[in-house]
Write a protein that holds these residues in place. Structure first.
Motif, short mmCIF file in Angstrom:
data_model
loop_
_atom_site.label_atom_id
_atom_site.label_comp_id
_atom_site.label_asym_id
_atom_site.label_seq_id
_atom_site.Cartn_x
_atom_site.Cartn_y
_atom_site.Cartn_z
N GLN B 124 38.85 25.49 39.51
CA GLN B 124 38.52 26.92 39.44
C GLN B 124 39.39 27.64 40.46
OE1 GLN B 124 35.77 28.17 37.72
NE2 GLN B 124 34.50 26.39 37.31
N LEU B 125 39.96 28.76 40.10
CA LEU B 125 40.74 29.54 41.06
C LEU B 125 40.09 30.91 41.21
CD1 LEU B 125 44.32 28.77 39.62
CD2 LEU B 125 43.28 27.71 41.63
N GLY B 126 39.62 31.21 42.42
CA GLY B 126 39.01 32.51 42.67
C GLY B 126 40.08 33.58 42.86
N PHE B 127 39.78 34.82 42.47
CA PHE B 127 40.78 35.88 42.64
C PHE B 127 40.10 37.22 42.94
CE2 PHE B 127 39.80 35.77 38.05
CZ PHE B 127 39.47 37.10 37.79
N ASP B 128 40.86 38.11 43.57
CA ASP B 128 40.45 39.51 43.67
C ASP B 128 40.98 40.29 42.46
OD1 ASP B 128 39.24 39.21 46.27
OD2 ASP B 128 41.26 39.04 47.08
N ARG B 129 42.20 39.92 42.05
CA ARG B 129 42.80 40.49 40.84
C ARG B 129 43.50 39.37 40.09
NH1 ARG B 129 43.22 46.25 42.16
NH2 ARG B 129 42.70 46.31 44.38
N ALA B 130 43.53 39.46 38.77
CA ALA B 130 44.24 38.45 37.97
C ALA B 130 45.25 39.14 37.07
CB ALA B 130 43.25 37.64 37.14
N VAL B 131 46.42 38.52 36.94
CA VAL B 131 47.44 39.00 36.00
C VAL B 131 47.54 37.95 34.90
CG1 VAL B 131 49.82 39.74 35.69
CG2 VAL B 131 48.70 40.07 37.91
N VAL B 132 47.40 38.39 33.65
CA VAL B 132 47.41 37.44 32.54
C VAL B 132 48.67 37.68 31.71
CG1 VAL B 132 45.94 36.40 30.79
CG2 VAL B 132 44.91 37.84 32.54
N ALA B 133 49.54 36.67 31.66
CA ALA B 133 50.83 36.83 30.99
C ALA B 133 51.20 35.56 30.24
CB ALA B 133 51.90 37.19 32.02
N PRO B 134 50.39 35.17 29.23
CA PRO B 134 50.65 33.91 28.54
C PRO B 134 51.58 34.02 27.33
CG PRO B 134 48.56 34.80 27.81
CD PRO B 134 49.15 35.80 28.77
N PRO B 271 55.41 32.53 12.25
CA PRO B 271 54.17 33.18 11.82
C PRO B 271 53.94 34.52 12.52
CG PRO B 271 53.77 30.91 12.57
CD PRO B 271 55.15 31.29 13.00
N ASN B 272 53.01 35.29 11.96
CA ASN B 272 52.57 36.52 12.63
C ASN B 272 52.03 36.17 14.00
OD1 ASN B 272 53.31 37.94 10.40
ND2 ASN B 272 51.23 38.36 9.68
N GLN B 273 52.08 37.15 14.91
CA GLN B 273 51.77 36.85 16.30
C GLN B 273 50.69 37.75 16.87
OE1 GLN B 273 55.82 36.93 17.91
NE2 GLN B 273 56.39 35.63 16.18
N GLN B 274 50.07 37.25 17.95
CA GLN B 274 49.03 37.99 18.65
C GLN B 274 49.05 37.56 20.13
OE1 GLN B 274 45.38 36.77 16.77
NE2 GLN B 274 45.89 34.60 16.90
N ALA B 275 48.23 38.21 20.94
CA ALA B 275 48.18 37.88 22.37
C ALA B 275 47.83 36.41 22.57
CB ALA B 275 47.13 38.75 23.06
N GLY B 276 48.23 35.85 23.70
CA GLY B 276 47.94 34.46 24.04
C GLY B 276 46.44 34.20 23.98
N SER B 277 46.05 32.93 23.72
CA SER B 277 44.64 32.65 23.45
C SER B 277 43.74 32.98 24.64
CB SER B 277 44.43 31.23 22.95
OG SER B 277 45.30 30.35 23.59
N VAL B 278 44.24 32.77 25.88
CA VAL B 278 43.37 33.06 27.03
C VAL B 278 43.07 34.56 27.12
CG1 VAL B 278 45.29 33.13 28.70
CG2 VAL B 278 42.98 32.57 29.48
N VAL B 279 43.97 35.38 26.64
CA VAL B 279 43.72 36.83 26.61
C VAL B 279 42.66 37.14 25.55
CG1 VAL B 279 44.77 39.09 26.11
CG2 VAL B 279 46.08 37.37 27.38
N ARG B 280 42.83 36.51 24.39
CA ARG B 280 41.89 36.80 23.30
C ARG B 280 40.49 36.27 23.59
NH1 ARG B 280 42.98 34.31 18.79
NH2 ARG B 280 44.56 32.98 19.75
N ASN B 281 40.41 35.13 24.29
CA ASN B 281 39.10 34.54 24.56
C ASN B 281 38.38 35.18 25.75
OD1 ASN B 281 39.75 32.85 22.52
ND2 ASN B 281 40.40 31.16 23.83
N ILE B 307 47.40 42.83 32.22
CA ILE B 307 48.06 42.05 31.17
C ILE B 307 49.49 42.53 31.02
CG2 ILE B 307 48.00 41.27 28.75
CD1 ILE B 307 44.90 42.81 29.95
N LEU B 308 50.41 41.57 31.03
CA LEU B 308 51.84 41.89 31.01
C LEU B 308 52.56 41.14 29.90
CD1 LEU B 308 52.92 41.45 34.73
CD2 LEU B 308 52.63 43.59 33.49
N GLY B 309 53.73 41.67 29.55
CA GLY B 309 54.63 40.95 28.66
C GLY B 309 54.18 41.03 27.21
#
Ligand SMILES: Cc1cc2nc3c(=O)[nH]c(=O)nc-3n(C[C@H](O)[C@H](O)[C@H](O)COP(=O)(O)OP(=O)(O)OC[C@H]3O[C@@H](n4cnc5c(N)ncnc54)[C@H](O)[C@@H]3O)c2cc1C
Lengths: 126, 415
Positions: B124-134, B271-281, B307-309
């Motif tokens: 587990q990684l604790g954070f104050d802020r998280a950036v999600v870029a998968p 194939p058609n594309q969407q945000a990375g699974s960790v973003v969607r979940n 969320i970036l990229g």
């Protein structure tokens, strides 16, 4: 005593900011050049480095590109994407850096004083 | 860490804004930022948070791979002009050069309430802020088995599989490729791929390349690619617009679309594309992508998550150059917010910009290019295209420039 000192500094800072702009915003604008011209404008390979160039030269070059009647190369097009004011800020940022990356202390940059001759050379054509 | 002039000034300003309470000398705990994904967006934001934020920001970067393999230039692996190793960048350099803590693992969950990232290994990684870029994930296609029908749209083993299949081409063979419905990663990328597939087929003695585009027309550099398809590859390449992919027969190498059924010797389905699974979940999406405020890239749905990229949902093109540009806006915003400074004041809003550039090899020694600039529209809060430019066709000089551009991009992101 201390709050008064701080308030004095703060007022000084606000006064200064209104003339000189926040240099971290110049840095943010300039950072979008880095994907092609290297982090802090220190390029690798044959690409032009921007760090340590004179603000006046950078500004004039970018303004010339921006005003091309028939933009041809990739930089003519990139320059069109910025306002003249933004170009001045980008130029000021790169001019504040040393030519040599080894002399760079990242968060120690100074906003160079607004160059009198720089301002005078501006063509106010619009 | 020595206090330099700017930090002194910032401390003073912060103290001033907080009711003239001096903060100098008060030890402030560093802000803990966890970055998920060490691609163009994630590596850039990790680097710039440390570069600009010094020890005020403690950065941990999570990626399943010790090296990021760049999609940029990866079509040249298909022509055997580059190897995967030429496009692999060790994330450990972000540690040695900038003090980013690099953790190898896959983020499987993001607990926005407990402010923790869960990794596949139980950590587990604790954070104050998280950036999600998968980056991206692929949408399901009935019958598609990517171990037989590669996408080569996330660089790595899939790219090598497609290359090996192309190596087996002989005269008279047919290659099929499908182009996903927009928005997808790299707008000109599929058309560049089509050109290089046609080049491969011609070198194998001639044959057919069937390009099945889910979109109504070419999505980027339309004039350039229309010309290249007819002038350079007219004998080989057949382009079908508005061909929606319905299903794939991965063993029989058949593709079923709204324009009919096609069969080939090599099939490349993107194939058609969407945000990375960790973003969607993690409750961060609204449709295929994650809505964000482009002044900070903070999620429109969850506070303190950015969320970036390719995963974010602004109208900006999904490119590596753009991902890095967004990362800089985000790093600046996080540093400001962590220091109690404003992010949405006029001076900053007026100067929120991003840019993009893509070079596309059209042949093995000539390329075209595309560039775009975006600026914040303060009325709508969205990024607005302020200028777009493209090369007049393709040439050798642009092909050489492509490597200088890419080398600088790679260095700005990964070194
Ligand atoms: C053939 C091709 C050519 C291209 N050419 C260009 C070009 O010329 N110019 C250009 O600008 N762009 C180009 N692109 C587009 C560019 O590659 C993408 O837009 C860019 O990689 C997006 O960056 P990103 O950081 O969002 O995603 P990525 O770069 O894909 O990075 C995502 C990272 O996240 C990691 N990750 C995923 N899930 C998890 C998880 N759950 N936990 C931890 N880590 C995770 C992955 O391992 C990966 O390292 C091209 C793309 C392709 C396919």
């Amino acid at each position: 005593m201390r709050p008064i000192l701080i308030a004095g500094l703060l007022l000084g800072l606000i006064a200064q900011a209104s003339i000189a702009h926040d240099p971290t915003i110049n840095r943010l604008l300039a950072s979008h050049c880095a994907q092609c011209h290297g982090t802090d404008g220190y390029a690798v390979g044959d690409m032009d480095s921007l760090a340590g160039e004179s603000a006046k030269d950078l500004r004039e070059d970018l303004r010339d590109m921006r005003r091309e009647d028939q933009p041809e190369n990739i930089m003519d097009h990139q320059a069109i994407g910025y306002t003249e004011e933004q170009i001045a800020r980008i130029a000021r940022f790169y001019a504040s850096l040393p030519d040599d990356r080894d002399d760079l202390h990242e968060n120690d940059f100074e906003d160079p004083e607004e160059d009198e001759e720089d301002e005078e050379d501006d063509d106010h054509d619009h | 860490m020595t206090i330099n002039r700017r930090q002194f000034v910032q401390g003073t300003l912060l103290g001033g804004l907080a009711g003239l309470v001096p903060v100098i000398g008060r030890a402030q705990a560093a802000e803990r930022v966890v970055v998920i994904g060490g691609g163009f967006a994630g590596a850039s934001v990790a680097k710039y948070l440390r570069l600009w934020g010094d020890d005020r920001i403690d950065v941990t970067l999570v990626d399943p791979n010790p090296n990021h393999v760049s999609c940029v230039l990866s079509n040249l692996i298909l022509t055997r002009q580059l190897e995967l190793s030429d496009l692999s960048f060790p994330l450990s350099e972000l540690d040695s050069a900038y003090g980013v803590r690099v953790v190898q693992g896959t983020a499987v969950g993001l607990d926005t309430a407990a402010r923790q990232v869960q990794l596949d290994n139980g950590q587990q990684l604790g954070f104050d802020r998280a950036v999600v870029a998968p980056g991206i994930s692929f949408m399901d296609v009935p019958g598609l088995d990517s171990a037989k029908v590669p996408h080569a749209w996330i660089a790595g083993s899939s790219t090598l599989l497609l290359r090996n299949q192309l190596d087996g081409l002989t005269a008279g063979n047919t290659v099929i490729m499908t182009i996903p419905a927009a928005p997808y990663r790299c707008p000109p990328g599929p058309y560049e791929r089509a050109c290089l597939l046609a080049d491969n087929v011609q070198r194998a003695g001639g044959g057919r390349v069937i390009v099945l585009d889910a979109n109504d027309h070419i999505q980027a550099e339309r004039e350039t690619f229309e010309r290249a398809f007819s002038e350079l590859y007219g004998d080989t390449l057949e382009y079908y617009p508005a061909a929606q992919l319905e299903a794939v027969d991965s063993d029989g190498l058949r593709v079923f679309t709204s324009q009919g059924e096609f069969s080939g010797d090599v099939v490349n389905v993107i194939p058609n594309q969407q945000a990375g699974s960790v973003v969607r979940n993690s409750g961060l999406t609204d449709g295929r992508w994650a809505p964000v405020d482009p002044v900070t890239y903070e999620s429109a749905l969850q506070e303190g998550i950015y969320i970036l990229g390719d995963s974010q949902g602004t109208s900006q093109p999904k490119s590596a150059h753009m991902a890095s540009s967004q990362a800089k806006v985000c790093a600046d915003a996080i540093i400001r917010a962590a220091s109690g400074m404003p992010t949405h004041h006029t001076e900053r809003l007026e100067n929120i910009t991003t840019n993009s550039a893509c070079y596309s090899p059209i042949t093995r020694d000539q390329a075209s290019w595309l560039t775009a600039n975006f600026a914040l529209d303060q009325g709508t809060g969205n990024m607005r295209l302020s200028h777009i430019g493209a090369s007049d066709g393709w040439d050798r000089e642009s092909y050489r420039d492509m490597f200088d551009w890419a080398d600088n991009l790679f260095a700005d992101v990964f070194r």
